[in-house]
Design a protein around this motif. Sequence first.
Motif, PDB file in Angstrom:
ATOM      1  N   LYS A  21       0.813  -1.225   0.000  1.00 49.14           N
ATOM      2  CA  LYS A  21       0.000   0.000   0.000  1.00 49.14           C
ATOM      3  C   LYS A  21       0.839   1.264   0.000  1.00 49.14           C
ATOM      4  N   LEU A  22       2.119   1.121   0.165  1.00 47.18           N
ATOM      5  CA  LEU A  22       2.998   2.293   0.202  1.00 47.18           C
ATOM      6  C   LEU A  22       3.089   2.898  -1.188  1.00 47.18           C
ATOM      7  N   GLU A  23       2.760   4.220  -1.288  1.00 42.64           N
ATOM      8  CA  GLU A  23       2.636   4.832  -2.621  1.00 42.64           C
ATOM      9  C   GLU A  23       3.778   5.761  -2.977  1.00 42.64           C
ATOM     10  N   TYR A  24       4.275   6.531  -2.011  1.00 46.89           N
ATOM     11  CA  TYR A  24       5.271   7.540  -2.386  1.00 46.89           C
ATOM     12  C   TYR A  24       6.276   7.739  -1.260  1.00 46.89           C
ATOM     13  N   LEU A  25       7.383   8.352  -1.607  1.00 52.22           N
ATOM     14  CA  LEU A  25       8.422   8.678  -0.650  1.00 52.22           C
ATOM     15  C   LEU A  25       8.267  10.128  -0.202  1.00 52.22           C
TER      16      LEU A  25
ATOM     17  N   GLU B 229      16.835   0.320  -1.706  1.00 49.40           N
ATOM     18  CA  GLU B 229      16.263  -0.879  -2.314  1.00 49.40           C
ATOM     19  C   GLU B 229      14.760  -0.881  -2.084  1.00 49.40           C
ATOM     20  N   ILE B 230      14.022  -1.060  -3.171  1.00 51.89           N
ATOM     21  CA  ILE B 230      12.559  -1.133  -3.115  1.00 51.89           C
ATOM     22  C   ILE B 230      12.155  -2.468  -3.698  1.00 51.89           C
ATOM     23  N   ASP B 231      11.493  -3.301  -2.879  1.00 47.02           N
ATOM     24  CA  ASP B 231      11.227  -4.680  -3.277  1.00 47.02           C
ATOM     25  C   ASP B 231       9.763  -5.017  -2.998  1.00 47.02           C
ATOM     26  N   SER B 232       9.045  -5.434  -4.036  1.00 47.03           N
ATOM     27  CA  SER B 232       7.653  -5.875  -3.895  1.00 47.03           C
ATOM     28  C   SER B 232       6.766  -4.797  -3.288  1.00 47.03           C
ATOM     29  N   CYS B 233       6.968  -3.572  -3.748  1.00 41.49           N
ATOM     30  CA  CYS B 233       6.095  -2.440  -3.398  1.00 41.49           C
ATOM     31  C   CYS B 233       5.624  -1.851  -4.731  1.00 41.49           C
ATOM     32  N   PRO B 234       4.605  -2.443  -5.380  1.00 43.99           N
ATOM     33  CA  PRO B 234       4.281  -2.104  -6.779  1.00 43.99           C
ATOM     34  C   PRO B 234       3.929  -0.632  -7.003  1.00 43.99           C
ATOM     35  N   LYS B 235       3.192  -0.015  -6.066  1.00 43.54           N
ATOM     36  CA  LYS B 235       2.806   1.387  -6.252  1.00 43.54           C
ATOM     37  C   LYS B 235       4.014   2.303  -6.146  1.00 43.54           C
ATOM     38  N   LEU B 236       4.828   2.030  -5.156  1.00 45.17           N
ATOM     39  CA  LEU B 236       6.024   2.843  -4.965  1.00 45.17           C
ATOM     40  C   LEU B 236       6.998   2.639  -6.117  1.00 45.17           C
TER      41      LEU B 236
ATOM     42  N   VAL C  22      15.230  -1.372  -7.773  1.00 44.18           N
ATOM     43  CA  VAL C  22      13.797  -1.617  -7.669  1.00 44.18           C
ATOM     44  C   VAL C  22      13.534  -3.020  -8.163  1.00 44.18           C
ATOM     45  N   TRP C  23      13.011  -3.884  -7.281  1.00 44.91           N
ATOM     46  CA  TRP C  23      12.842  -5.298  -7.599  1.00 44.91           C
ATOM     47  C   TRP C  23      11.374  -5.643  -7.803  1.00 44.91           C
ATOM     48  N   ASP C  24      11.153  -6.474  -8.795  1.00 42.15           N
ATOM     49  CA  ASP C  24       9.830  -7.067  -9.009  1.00 42.15           C
ATOM     50  C   ASP C  24       9.999  -8.572  -8.840  1.00 42.15           C
ATOM     51  N   ARG C  25       9.599  -9.114  -7.697  1.00 41.90           N
ATOM     52  CA  ARG C  25       9.854 -10.528  -7.387  1.00 41.90           C
ATOM     53  C   ARG C  25       9.135 -11.477  -8.336  1.00 41.90           C
TER      54      ARG C  25
END
Length: 1178
Positions: A1092-1096, A1110-1117, A1140-1143
């Motif tokens: 649910k995390l959308e922005y920094l 590192e951003i992992d499995s946070c699709p919106k962010l 930025v990772w897409d698992r």
Amino acid sequence: MAEAVVTVMLENLNSLIQKKFGLICGVNKEMEKLSSILSTICAVLGDAEERQLRDRAIKIWLQKLKDVADELNDILDECSMEASLLEYKRQSSRSTQKVSASFFSCFNPKNTLFRFRIAKRMEDVSDRLDAVANERMKFHLREVVQGRHLQVIDKRQTGSVVDEKHVYGREEDKDKIVEFLVDNSRSSKDLSVYPIVAMGGMGKTTLAQLVYNDERVRRHFEIKIWVCVSEDFDVKRLIKAMIESASGNACDALDMDPLQKRLQKMLERKKFLIVLDDVWNEDQEQWEGLRNVVACGLNGSSIVVTTRLKKVALIMGTIPMHQLSVLSEDDCWSLFNQRAFGNESEERPNLVKIGKEIVKKCKGNPLAAKTLGSLMRFKSEENEWLFVMESELWNLPQEETFILPALRLSYFHLPTELRRCFAYCAIFPKDFEIEKENLIHLWMANDLIAVKGNMEVEEVGNEICKELYWRSFFEGVQSKNDGFDNIYGFKMHDLVHDLAQCIMEDEARVVEIDCPVNLSRARHVTFNYSNQSFDMLFAFQKIETLRTLMLTRHCPFSIEARKFPSHLYFPSLRAFDAKDSLLTSISFLTNTSKHIRYLNLSGTYIRILPESICFLQNLQTLDVSFCRHLQKLPKHMCRLRSLRHLHILGFSSLRHMPPNFGKLTCLRTLSIFIVGRRRGCDVDELGSLNLHGDLRIKNLEEVKSPMEAKKANLAGKMNLKRLELSWDRNEKSQVIIEQVLESLEPPPSIKSLDISNFGGRHFPRWFKNSAMYENLVSICFAGCKNCMELPTGLGKLPSLTYLYLYGMDLVQYVDSESYGGELEGGFLHLQSLFITDLPNLERLSKEERRMDFSCLSYLHIEKCPKLTLHCLRSIKELIIRGCSEALLKTVSNLHTLTSLEVCDNDNLASFPDGILQNLTTLQSLKIKRFSKLQLLQSDMLIGLSSMEGLSITSCHMLECFPVEIFRGSYSLKRIYIEDCIKFKSLSASFGDLTALVSLQLIGCPELEAFPNDLNNLSCLESLMLSGYTYQGDGSQNLSTPHPKLTTLPEALQHLPSLQYMVIRGFPNLELLPDWLGNLTSLRFFNISKCPKLEYLPTTIQDLTNLQTLEIDSCPKLAERCGKEIGEDWHKIAHIPRVFVWDRSHQQPIQGETVNCCFELRLNHRRSIEKRDGPSHHS
């Protein structure tokens, strides 16, 4: 390398001549002619090896010689096989009394054809070799090379002067040596000798110069002398040089006696320092001759020796050698930068970036950094720098780089046998961990080791490894204790590897993925393969000269098992290593590679070993360990008469052995022997085998009688080190079982003994002979359920260090002996004790004595419900699993404990009072799987002034820490809490943890708030918050409830030293607070599994020290942080590394690394394309 190859071949040829093989097969004339030619060539090869470095014509001549030598080697190998076959038939005919077979065997039509074919091939090779020998005349090669190293020596003359401004990274080394010379050496009445050891180019001389010129040294010593020794350790020359260095004047050429007296007069009653630089001498008598002359000064006089050879340090040194370590990358860069740029580096940032990549090649070697820096000083074009960056050091112009010539000096000091063994190591990839045993077996397979006297060839190989280690060619790894014998394997410094590659050139190649090379001259190839590059193996089908082929799997994901192309043809192959590869068949080898001697198939997918493998007469090593798909061993393995090493450990489907193993008289390694009922599978098959190393004998219930067990002759196998004896079931009477074990008496050489599922009541009497088993270090008894006590005499074994006891239902005491009322009990040298599943064990000793278990430092207890502990004076680490309350109450008796782990209790809601009382040295406490534990006493940690780590795992009823629990815990540095599903809050005294460095809270879904006084945690550097627990494969533990946390606790903003933060697994976390920008020390930030995390927050731009995000499995962010196009990209563009990772795709969808030279190469390629047109390469 040609010298080594030809020397081995000449030895093999002369061996066949001595056995009169040439007379039997009608090729004696050709053999003697070849021997004469080779002897003539050998006499000049030493000169040729050195001159080829400067004369390309000689280099080409040596290549021709090696080509002919390889072909001759194959012929001689076939002759040797034929001779072995004839001898085998002769011996067989004796046993069957068929006399005619041996007499007429050489007139058999098949043998006649063989004689004709070999004679023709020898004639052809003889003509070619004759031509090569005649060609040598035009090079005027010398048979005896005088002063062969003089050219290098002249360059290696050293003095005491040093430019200290341009020396980096040696301050700590210098201070350590100076401190010894000025302070510690005073206490020594004898002359102190301080050896400095390292490979070439590491800065030994520079360090000695720094020490020599240090102001503290200048004030402390009355006389200082510097002598460059180099290779010529002539005592008279060295005495003369010392006199000249001390006086500053030339010394007349006097006889030895007046020179000695003159030097002694200068040194007597004075405190002096002598530096002997670059020593190579390994003759102890020569050293003693010099030492006796100079051992005349005052106490505190010292000698500093620099050498590449550990053996020299052992001969000369009076204190442990000072091994010089590599420079840090920063120090290497400073050295390179000073040589390459001077003061101009800031004006050339593009070259600086490439230069830092070049420095990585140096691997901390100062000479390499200086040389490469000097090489780049006058190169101003970016493509010139890129060329050096992308080149191997051994491919760079030798006239411009002095790195390898400096190292080659060490190579030329090696005896011929060591040279060929070292050079062969070019076949291993850089930074590869080379297993010592495998290396020796590969050397054997390639005929690189010559047998010496009565020594086994493996022993000779071990000596060679030792020499290369002492001479700094190898770096030991996997060594549990000091000393060469404990070294399991080796690595080579990258520059030493470059030296080996420079010597071998195209003969040994490591083929990397997607980097095809010309293999037309390759003899030894290592192939790093992946799924995509597997088809590159077809490139090998035309390399008929191949001697060694190794596969090293380099594939990140599991792929379908593949077969080798079946038509591959390796007629000269000696060694094939496919360890842990996806190989399923070896038919291509057994049908065509009759010379093969080393076959490593361990960990492969192979299912069947074809019977044709039994026709490989030269096979010495067969490794099928951990081949879990392999069904059985070939039936006729007893035909492998040359087999020395059979590795079958982890061969789980193996149920019985092929018959007649006793015929394999060369066998030295047999990891497992399974006793069977069939003929030829009895345990007495082991009787005639001289086995070494480890042996495991299974299914001992199949032994028919104690007499049969006696015939196995285990007591006579003086090279066995580890023995395992196991029963699968116990159908015979206890008396017979006990007699069988009595007959399987181990040899005195044994170091480790395991006995499993023994069904007798009493252990054998040979345990009482403690003097015989003085080498026995480790013993394991498992599943011996009928034994009421351990063997008599066990506690008196003088070297017993490790004892493992499993599943012994009736044992009440580990030590049940009385020792005649002595104050000292048993197990005085035992350091580690493992006790599992002993339901009736009450105490460690039946009679408690003051000195029982006096060295025991590690104790592991599991499922021992009746056990209690008395005072153990040396205990450091205790692990209790399945612990009772009674056992926990006795923990407070262990006053020396530093680490305590208690696990697995389903009854206790709290710990017994005073459990940690008096444990003032305790540093680490771990509590795991106490399912009903609800609270910890508030005074539990009081008095634990050494406590540094607290870990609590899977205590599902624990809700919080008591308010005062951390009062006074000023030493606690690490707290780890995992899978405590009801844990809600930390203690109000949490702010007292001023030394806390790391905090990890994982799988605590009820946790929402933190104490407010976290600003006191001035040392906290690492924080991990994870809503879920995760399994080893990264998957979420589904039993953990959903975490409640929706926003980060406000208290976290007051952590001034926080550098590493991970936020993971909070499905309801929607935003990151603006105060995130207050964490100005943060260097690493990982956010994962927060869908649910959308922005920094905008304040993330204030984190100027942040190096990695590192951003992992946070699709919106992830969508908002897309490179250059995402709405939040501008907030993070300043961060050097963003991933930025897409698992779901198992790979990063973007990655940035500013220090990576990929874009440099890309820009370079683009500039070439603009100039020359588009590239056709991908």
